[in-house]
Design a protein around this motif. Structure first.
Motif, mmCIF file in Angstrom:
data_model
loop_
_atom_site.group_PDB
_atom_site.id
_atom_site.type_symbol
_atom_site.label_atom_id
_atom_site.label_comp_id
_atom_site.label_asym_id
_atom_site.label_seq_id
_atom_site.Cartn_x
_atom_site.Cartn_y
_atom_site.Cartn_z
ATOM 1 N N PRO A 105 31.879 55.977 82.427
ATOM 2 C CA PRO A 105 33.090 56.054 83.255
ATOM 3 C C PRO A 105 34.330 55.546 82.527
ATOM 4 N N ILE A 106 35.455 56.242 82.739
ATOM 5 C CA ILE A 106 36.720 55.905 82.075
ATOM 6 C C ILE A 106 37.571 55.062 83.005
ATOM 7 N N ASP A 107 38.063 53.942 82.501
ATOM 8 C CA ASP A 107 38.923 53.053 83.286
ATOM 9 C C ASP A 107 40.402 53.334 83.081
ATOM 10 N N LEU A 108 40.761 53.763 81.875
ATOM 11 C CA LEU A 108 42.173 53.939 81.556
ATOM 12 C C LEU A 108 42.327 55.033 80.507
ATOM 13 N N ILE A 109 43.291 55.927 80.726
ATOM 14 C CA ILE A 109 43.630 56.965 79.756
ATOM 15 C C ILE A 109 45.032 56.672 79.239
ATOM 16 N N ILE A 110 45.213 56.694 77.926
ATOM 17 C CA ILE A 110 46.528 56.437 77.329
ATOM 18 C C ILE A 110 46.917 57.636 76.461
ATOM 19 N N CYS A 111 48.134 58.085 76.616
ATOM 20 C CA CYS A 111 48.681 59.182 75.807
ATOM 21 C C CYS A 111 50.010 58.736 75.212
ATOM 22 N N GLY A 112 50.431 59.397 74.146
ATOM 23 C CA GLY A 112 51.782 59.193 73.649
ATOM 24 C C GLY A 112 52.784 59.791 74.621
ATOM 25 N N LYS A 113 54.023 59.332 74.564
ATOM 26 C CA LYS A 113 55.065 59.847 75.455
ATOM 27 C C LYS A 113 55.164 61.363 75.370
ATOM 28 N N HIS A 114 55.167 61.883 74.143
ATOM 29 C CA HIS A 114 55.162 63.335 73.932
ATOM 30 C C HIS A 114 54.764 63.613 72.496
ATOM 31 N N ALA A 115 54.493 64.875 72.203
ATOM 32 C CA ALA A 115 54.179 65.280 70.831
ATOM 33 C C ALA A 115 55.466 65.710 70.150
ATOM 34 N N ILE A 116 55.626 65.365 68.883
ATOM 35 C CA ILE A 116 56.894 65.634 68.206
ATOM 36 C C ILE A 116 57.078 67.109 67.869
ATOM 37 N N ASP A 117 56.010 67.928 68.000
ATOM 38 C CA ASP A 117 56.184 69.356 67.727
ATOM 39 C C ASP A 117 56.645 70.110 68.973
ATOM 40 N N GLY A 118 56.127 69.734 70.146
ATOM 41 C CA GLY A 118 56.528 70.419 71.372
ATOM 42 C C GLY A 118 57.584 69.667 72.163
ATOM 43 N N ASP A 119 57.510 68.323 72.147
ATOM 44 C CA ASP A 119 58.531 67.468 72.753
ATOM 45 C C ASP A 119 58.684 67.704 74.260
ATOM 46 N N THR A 120 57.578 68.035 74.956
ATOM 47 C CA THR A 120 57.682 68.313 76.392
ATOM 48 C C THR A 120 57.344 67.115 77.263
ATOM 49 N N GLY A 121 56.403 66.285 76.837
ATOM 50 C CA GLY A 121 55.970 65.167 77.666
ATOM 51 C C GLY A 121 55.205 65.603 78.905
ATOM 52 N N GLN A 122 54.616 66.802 78.873
ATOM 53 C CA GLN A 122 53.964 67.353 80.059
ATOM 54 C C GLN A 122 52.450 67.180 80.079
ATOM 55 N N VAL A 123 51.821 67.048 78.911
ATOM 56 C CA VAL A 123 50.363 67.049 78.864
ATOM 57 C C VAL A 123 49.770 65.833 79.573
ATOM 58 N N GLY A 124 50.295 64.635 79.315
ATOM 59 C CA GLY A 124 49.766 63.440 79.959
ATOM 60 C C GLY A 124 49.793 63.533 81.477
ATOM 61 N N PRO A 125 50.974 63.746 82.082
ATOM 62 C CA PRO A 125 51.020 63.900 83.538
ATOM 63 C C PRO A 125 50.166 65.064 84.037
ATOM 64 N N GLY A 126 50.065 66.133 83.231
ATOM 65 C CA GLY A 126 49.230 67.265 83.630
ATOM 66 C C GLY A 126 47.763 66.884 83.736
ATOM 67 N N ILE A 127 47.304 66.075 82.787
ATOM 68 C CA ILE A 127 45.916 65.584 82.826
ATOM 69 C C ILE A 127 45.707 64.731 84.077
ATOM 70 N N ALA A 128 46.645 63.822 84.339
ATOM 71 C CA ALA A 128 46.525 62.938 85.500
ATOM 72 C C ALA A 128 46.457 63.734 86.795
ATOM 73 N N ARG A 129 47.280 64.769 86.882
ATOM 74 C CA ARG A 129 47.283 65.595 88.095
ATOM 75 C C ARG A 129 45.947 66.291 88.284
ATOM 76 N N ARG A 130 45.370 66.786 87.208
ATOM 77 C CA ARG A 130 44.087 67.501 87.319
ATOM 78 C C ARG A 130 42.941 66.541 87.639
ATOM 79 N N LEU A 131 43.038 65.294 87.162
ATOM 80 C CA LEU A 131 41.990 64.312 87.431
ATOM 81 C C LEU A 131 42.254 63.528 88.713
ATOM 82 N N ASP A 132 43.420 63.773 89.333
ATOM 83 C CA ASP A 132 43.812 63.112 90.579
ATOM 84 C C ASP A 132 43.859 61.595 90.411
ATOM 85 N N ILE A 133 44.532 61.149 89.343
ATOM 86 C CA ILE A 133 44.746 59.724 89.117
ATOM 87 C C ILE A 133 46.239 59.483 88.912
#
Length: 271
Positions: A113-141
């Motif tokens: 079981p995972i207690d905490l997920i950490i991501c960088g603010k954004h990736a320097i190639d895409g610069d969107t900052g969307q992947v982290g929140p997208g993961i959280a939304r799909r995992l409902d956390i």
């Protein structure tokens, strides 16, 4: 406590060029590196281990050569690494990427079981900052962005207190575990790897999963098929022109400034 850090292999944007024919990044023109924000995310997990009994895993999606960023994460302090690599993931935008990573995180969580997920603010190639929140939304956390400090982790009450950057200051937030954090560079300084970590990283072979290893997956949400984002055009903005120097007495400077402004009538157009 089990922390999973999501990392990405990116081209060094200080060197990369734009393909004038396709209007996309020419990834062959620059060496691949660990996304700098993700390095700070791994360091944040390593720093937590100084006070909390912690296991650190890293997860990445990419071609086989992305093994290099997992090894780099082991240098910083990760214990275990996972790479999901398959042609089915190719061409993914942030929506498809967050879906693929969330399925891999679900599989990891089945093992431990995972207690905490950490991501960088954004990736320097895409610069969107969307992947982290997208993961959280799909995992409902809960997603907590722009984190600059993890103030406290309570493994008994399953809570975390963080400091996040906002305009003009910061705010303290308490969130239940599990949750997902995206971190700023000012979170920490990435430390030089000690020799034992470097030796471990050189020898380490991460776990590599194909799409078939992830269990029940909707392939329509992967790769190009699952990517509604279309980049119409990419270009380098023109260099700014030099300013005009205004000299003379105060009255002369005011007159010159008015002349400049009148020449730029579009500044006063109401749209």
């Amino acid at each position: 406590m089990h922390i999973v850090v999501c990392v990405k292999q990116v081209p060094d944007t200080k060197i990369i060029k734009i393909n004038p024919r396709t209007n996309t990044l020419d990834r062959r023109s620059a060496p691949a590196i660990l996304n700098p924000y993700d390095a700070h995310a791994v360091q944040a997990a390593a720093n937590l281990r100084k006070n909390v009994d912690t296991k650190i895993s890293v997860l990445s999606m990419g071609p086989p050569q992305a093994v290099a960023v997992i090894k780099k994460s082991v240098e910083i302090g990760a214990d275990k690494g996972y790479l999901i690599s398959d042609r089915a993931f190719a061409g993914a935008d942030t929506l498809a990427t967050s879906y693929a990573l969330s399925k891999a995180l679900e599989k990891i969580s089945e093992e431990e079981p995972i207690d905490l997920i950490i991501c960088g603010k954004h990736a320097i190639d895409g610069d969107t900052g969307q992947v982290g929140p997208g993961i959280a939304r799909r995992l409902d956390i809960p997603p907590i962005t722009n984190v600059i400090e993890i103030v406290d982790v309570n493994t008994v009450e399953k809570t975390v207190v963080i400091k996040r950057k906002i305009i003009g200051g910061h705010e303290l937030i308490q969130a239940p575990l599990p949750c997902l954090l995206t971190v700023e560079k000012e979170m920490n300084e990435v430390e030089y790897a000690p020799l034992p970590n470097m030796i471990s990283a050189a020898r380490y072979q991460p776990i590599i999963w194909s799409v078939n290893d992830l269990g029940e997956v909707d392939r329509k949400q992967l790769g190009l098929k699952g990517s509604p984002t279309i980049v119409g055009k990419m270009f380098t903005p023109p260099k700014l022109e030099g300013g005009k120097r205004i000299e003379g007495t105060v009255d002369e400077q005011v007159a010159q400034l008015l002349n400049v402004l009148m020449e730029r009538e579009e500044l006063f157009e109401v749209k």
